[in-house]
Scaffold this motif. Structure first.
Motif, PDB file in Angstrom:
ATOM      1  N   GLN A 143       0.667  -1.240  -0.153  1.00 58.04           N
ATOM      2  CA  GLN A 143      -0.318  -0.236  -0.192  1.00 58.04           C
ATOM      3  C   GLN A 143       0.804   0.533  -0.119  1.00 58.04           C
ATOM      4  O   GLN A 143       0.603   2.258  -0.770  1.00 58.04           O
ATOM      5  CB  GLN A 143      -1.198  -0.098   1.202  1.00 58.04           C
ATOM      6  CG  GLN A 143      -1.922  -1.236   1.241  1.00 58.04           C
ATOM      7  CD  GLN A 143      -2.492  -1.036   0.270  1.00 58.04           C
ATOM      8  OE1 GLN A 143      -3.480  -0.114  -0.518  1.00 58.04           O
ATOM      9  NE2 GLN A 143      -3.079  -2.324  -0.340  1.00 58.04           N
ATOM     10  N   ASP A 144       1.947   1.199   1.353  1.00 58.99           N
ATOM     11  CA  ASP A 144       2.859   2.030   0.780  1.00 58.99           C
ATOM     12  C   ASP A 144       3.791   1.401   1.287  1.00 58.99           C
ATOM     13  O   ASP A 144       4.395   1.420   2.040  1.00 58.99           O
ATOM     14  CB  ASP A 144       2.235   3.263   2.099  1.00 58.99           C
ATOM     15  CG  ASP A 144       3.098   4.434   2.053  1.00 58.99           C
ATOM     16  OD1 ASP A 144       4.399   4.419   2.123  1.00 58.99           O
ATOM     17  OD2 ASP A 144       3.252   5.529   3.294  1.00 58.99           O
ATOM     18  N   VAL A 145       4.731   1.396   0.415  1.00 58.13           N
ATOM     19  CA  VAL A 145       6.393   0.674   0.122  1.00 58.13           C
ATOM     20  C   VAL A 145       7.158   0.983   1.330  1.00 58.13           C
ATOM     21  O   VAL A 145       8.361   0.818   2.160  1.00 58.13           O
ATOM     22  CB  VAL A 145       6.727   0.580  -1.134  1.00 58.13           C
ATOM     23  CG1 VAL A 145       7.106   1.608  -2.019  1.00 58.13           C
ATOM     24  CG2 VAL A 145       8.182  -0.709  -1.331  1.00 58.13           C
ATOM     25  N   VAL A 146       7.591   2.932   0.865  1.00 58.65           N
ATOM     26  CA  VAL A 146       8.321   3.395   2.219  1.00 58.65           C
ATOM     27  C   VAL A 146       8.379   2.976   3.455  1.00 58.65           C
ATOM     28  O   VAL A 146       8.924   2.542   4.350  1.00 58.65           O
ATOM     29  CB  VAL A 146       8.232   5.066   1.783  1.00 58.65           C
ATOM     30  CG1 VAL A 146       9.290   5.494   2.325  1.00 58.65           C
ATOM     31  CG2 VAL A 146       8.697   4.973   0.019  1.00 58.65           C
ATOM     32  N   ALA A 147       6.302   3.199   3.984  1.00 55.39           N
ATOM     33  CA  ALA A 147       6.522   3.233   4.943  1.00 55.39           C
ATOM     34  C   ALA A 147       6.094   2.206   6.045  1.00 55.39           C
ATOM     35  O   ALA A 147       6.436   1.714   6.992  1.00 55.39           O
ATOM     36  CB  ALA A 147       4.815   3.835   5.135  1.00 55.39           C
ATOM     37  N   GLU A 148       5.777   1.230   5.290  1.00 54.85           N
ATOM     38  CA  GLU A 148       5.689  -0.170   5.663  1.00 54.85           C
ATOM     39  C   GLU A 148       7.012  -0.955   5.349  1.00 54.85           C
ATOM     40  O   GLU A 148       7.696  -1.648   6.567  1.00 54.85           O
ATOM     41  CB  GLU A 148       4.588  -1.114   4.377  1.00 54.85           C
ATOM     42  CG  GLU A 148       3.548  -1.090   4.118  1.00 54.85           C
ATOM     43  CD  GLU A 148       2.545  -1.908   3.137  1.00 54.85           C
ATOM     44  OE1 GLU A 148       3.934  -3.296   3.106  1.00 54.85           O
ATOM     45  OE2 GLU A 148       2.404  -1.280   1.698  1.00 54.85           O
ATOM     46  N   VAL A 149       8.326  -0.845   4.934  1.00 56.22           N
ATOM     47  CA  VAL A 149       9.720  -1.223   4.819  1.00 56.22           C
ATOM     48  C   VAL A 149      10.447  -0.121   5.896  1.00 56.22           C
ATOM     49  O   VAL A 149      10.667  -1.037   6.871  1.00 56.22           O
ATOM     50  CB  VAL A 149      10.292  -0.492   4.430  1.00 56.22           C
ATOM     51  CG1 VAL A 149      11.728  -1.087   4.169  1.00 56.22           C
ATOM     52  CG2 VAL A 149       9.963  -1.303   2.617  1.00 56.22           C
ATOM     53  N   SER A 150      10.086   0.686   6.005  1.00 56.34           N
ATOM     54  CA  SER A 150      10.354   1.497   7.166  1.00 56.34           C
ATOM     55  C   SER A 150      10.245   1.123   8.985  1.00 56.34           C
ATOM     56  O   SER A 150      10.343   0.556   9.514  1.00 56.34           O
ATOM     57  CB  SER A 150      10.606   2.878   7.216  1.00 56.34           C
ATOM     58  OG  SER A 150      10.256   4.092   8.374  1.00 56.34           O
ATOM     59  N   GLY A 151       8.724   0.504   8.860  1.00 57.84           N
ATOM     60  CA  GLY A 151       7.742   0.072   9.991  1.00 57.84           C
ATOM     61  C   GLY A 151       8.534  -1.167  10.040  1.00 57.84           C
ATOM     62  O   GLY A 151       9.270  -1.370  11.273  1.00 57.84           O
ATOM     63  N   PHE A 152       8.764  -2.279   8.683  1.00 57.75           N
ATOM     64  CA  PHE A 152       9.906  -3.303   9.293  1.00 57.75           C
ATOM     65  C   PHE A 152      11.133  -3.348   9.878  1.00 57.75           C
ATOM     66  O   PHE A 152      11.073  -3.736  10.990  1.00 57.75           O
ATOM     67  CB  PHE A 152       9.732  -4.497   8.199  1.00 57.75           C
ATOM     68  CG  PHE A 152      10.136  -5.427   7.862  1.00 57.75           C
ATOM     69  CD1 PHE A 152       9.761  -6.159   8.528  1.00 57.75           C
ATOM     70  CD2 PHE A 152      11.673  -5.651   8.089  1.00 57.75           C
ATOM     71  CE1 PHE A 152      10.651  -7.573   9.562  1.00 57.75           C
ATOM     72  CE2 PHE A 152      12.362  -5.848   7.951  1.00 57.75           C
ATOM     73  CZ  PHE A 152      12.313  -7.449   8.839  1.00 57.75           C
ATOM     74  N   LEU A 153      11.497  -2.523   9.590  1.00 59.01           N
ATOM     75  CA  LEU A 153      12.988  -2.412   9.768  1.00 59.01           C
ATOM     76  C   LEU A 153      13.335  -1.126  11.594  1.00 59.01           C
ATOM     77  O   LEU A 153      13.567  -2.087  12.406  1.00 59.01           O
ATOM     78  CB  LEU A 153      13.604  -1.201   9.097  1.00 59.01           C
ATOM     79  CG  LEU A 153      14.307  -2.095   7.808  1.00 59.01           C
ATOM     80  CD1 LEU A 153      14.908  -0.622   6.846  1.00 59.01           C
ATOM     81  CD2 LEU A 153      14.596  -3.078   7.709  1.00 59.01           C
ATOM     82  N   ALA A 154      11.607  -1.069  11.427  1.00 62.10           N
ATOM     83  CA  ALA A 154      12.260   0.681  13.226  1.00 62.10           C
ATOM     84  C   ALA A 154      11.537  -0.939  14.041  1.00 62.10           C
ATOM     85  O   ALA A 154      12.086  -1.510  15.160  1.00 62.10           O
ATOM     86  CB  ALA A 154      10.443   0.937  12.545  1.00 62.10           C
ATOM     87  N   ALA A 155      10.670  -2.055  13.665  1.00 64.90           N
ATOM     88  CA  ALA A 155       9.949  -3.477  14.588  1.00 64.90           C
ATOM     89  C   ALA A 155      11.372  -4.544  14.319  1.00 64.90           C
ATOM     90  O   ALA A 155      11.759  -4.476  15.491  1.00 64.90           O
ATOM     91  CB  ALA A 155       8.644  -3.446  13.563  1.00 64.90           C
ATOM     92  N   ARG A 156      12.364  -4.353  13.572  1.00 63.74           N
ATOM     93  CA  ARG A 156      12.979  -5.307  14.459  1.00 63.74           C
ATOM     94  C   ARG A 156      14.453  -4.599  14.798  1.00 63.74           C
ATOM     95  O   ARG A 156      15.071  -5.309  15.687  1.00 63.74           O
ATOM     96  CB  ARG A 156      13.894  -5.932  12.660  1.00 63.74           C
ATOM     97  CG  ARG A 156      13.156  -6.646  11.782  1.00 63.74           C
ATOM     98  CD  ARG A 156      12.438  -7.815  12.394  1.00 63.74           C
ATOM     99  NE  ARG A 156      13.478  -8.862  12.743  1.00 63.74           N
ATOM    100  CZ  ARG A 156      13.161  -9.692  13.983  1.00 63.74           C
ATOM    101  NH1 ARG A 156      12.165  -9.707  14.689  1.00 63.74           N
ATOM    102  NH2 ARG A 156      14.228 -10.430  14.431  1.00 63.74           N
ATOM    103  N   LEU A 157      15.078  -3.547  14.786  1.00 67.38           N
ATOM    104  CA  LEU A 157      15.471  -2.944  15.639  1.00 67.38           C
ATOM    105  C   LEU A 157      15.298  -2.945  17.332  1.00 67.38           C
ATOM    106  O   LEU A 157      15.943  -3.169  17.864  1.00 67.38           O
ATOM    107  CB  LEU A 157      15.682  -0.811  14.687  1.00 67.38           C
ATOM    108  CG  LEU A 157      16.024  -0.491  16.035  1.00 67.38           C
ATOM    109  CD1 LEU A 157      18.141  -0.686  16.347  1.00 67.38           C
ATOM    110  CD2 LEU A 157      16.270   1.198  15.375  1.00 67.38           C
TER     111      LEU A 157
END
Length: 274
Positions: A154-168
């Motif tokens: 739906q929003d590749v930037v937001a989804e990738v950022s959200g995933f990386l934040a969660a893994r961080l």
């Protein structure tokens, strides 16, 4: 900004280059070229001479549709290379998602774990946390065997950022200090051309996570789709991608063609520092 990885403290005030050492028969670009210990070590030392700041050693291809490699075969491919490069003078990175390979590579002396699965496999977080190595957490939608079948966002930037934040967050909770972590949006891993180009154009959004960014676009299909050239004809497109990545905020670029990338990024650094 710096990156704490094993025996090394990498100053990231200038862009760093990670040279690719594929000890595989089937990697998308150079599969089979360096799939013996002697060939891989000679290639790695050539990359260091050309200016590579990091050597990324991989024993299993993660190209789209790649067949998984048995654990013992992956170990057989990478551990002798790591042992032979112990005195190369630059950080050694192991490109793997398997916790058992991570453990063996750390014991052999690697300084970085570069994981396309962002330490999601059982035991991976604990193995890295118990060491002093650095880690690269990468985003991937799906698995290499199926990731390019039909990637959707739906929003590749937001989804990738959200995933990386969660893994961080997961990595920090496991005891991995922030200075030991870099992030990779995972170009080409479960992403269409438009997703990759959007991510590249909005790398600054990922900078809001406050950690260094590692970018791997070298010779990838997204470049071929833009310029209409085969894998072995994408050197100029790869260099351009590295230049754009650094100007958009990347700290480390993972590349096959080290020497021309070194020269190109010297110009970028000179312009950005002026």
């Amino acid at each position: 900004m710096h990156f704490s990885c094993g025996k090394f403290q990498l100053d990231l005030s200038t862009p760093r280059i990670m040279g690719i050492v594929n000890v595989t028969p089937d990697s998308f670009s150079d599969g089979g070229q360096f799939n013996t210990t002697d060939k891989a070590v000679a290639h790695a030392m050539q990359l260091v001479e050309q200016g590579a700041d990091i050597l990324d050693i991989g024993g299993e291809s993660t190209r789209p549709g790649a067949t998984p490699v048995p654990l013992e075969e992956e170990l057989k491919r990478v551990i002798p290379v790591i042992n032979a490069l112990a005195k190369a003078g630059v950080p050694l990175s192991i490109d793997t998602y398997k916790p058992e390979v991570m453990r063996a590579a750390i014991d052999a002396g690697v300084d970085i774990v570069n994981d396309v699965c962002a330490l999601q496999e059982t035991g991976a977080l604990e193995i890295v946390a118990a060491s002093q190595v650095g880690v690269c957490l990468m985003h991937m939608q799906g698995r290499p065997q199926t990731m390019q079948a039909d990637p959707q966002y739906q929003d590749v930037v937001a989804e990738v950022s959200g995933f990386l934040a969660a893994r961080l967050k997961a990595a920090e909770q496991a005891g991995i200090a922030r200075e030991r972590i870099v992030l990779d949006p995972g170009f080409g891993f479960g992403k269409r051309t438009e997703h990759n180009l959007t991510l590249l154009n909005h790398l600054s959004s990922l900078q809001s996570l406050g950690l260094p960014l590692l970018i791997g676009l070298s010779r990838k299909s997204v470049l071929g789709q833009v310029v209409g050239l085969s894998i072995d004809e994408r050197i100029h497109a790869s260099i351009a991608a590295s230049v754009v990545s650094v100007m958009k905020g990347a700290n480390i670029v993972r590349v096959h063609d080290v020497k021309p990338t070194v020269d190109a990024l010297k110009i970028v650094s000179a312009v950005m520092k002026n």
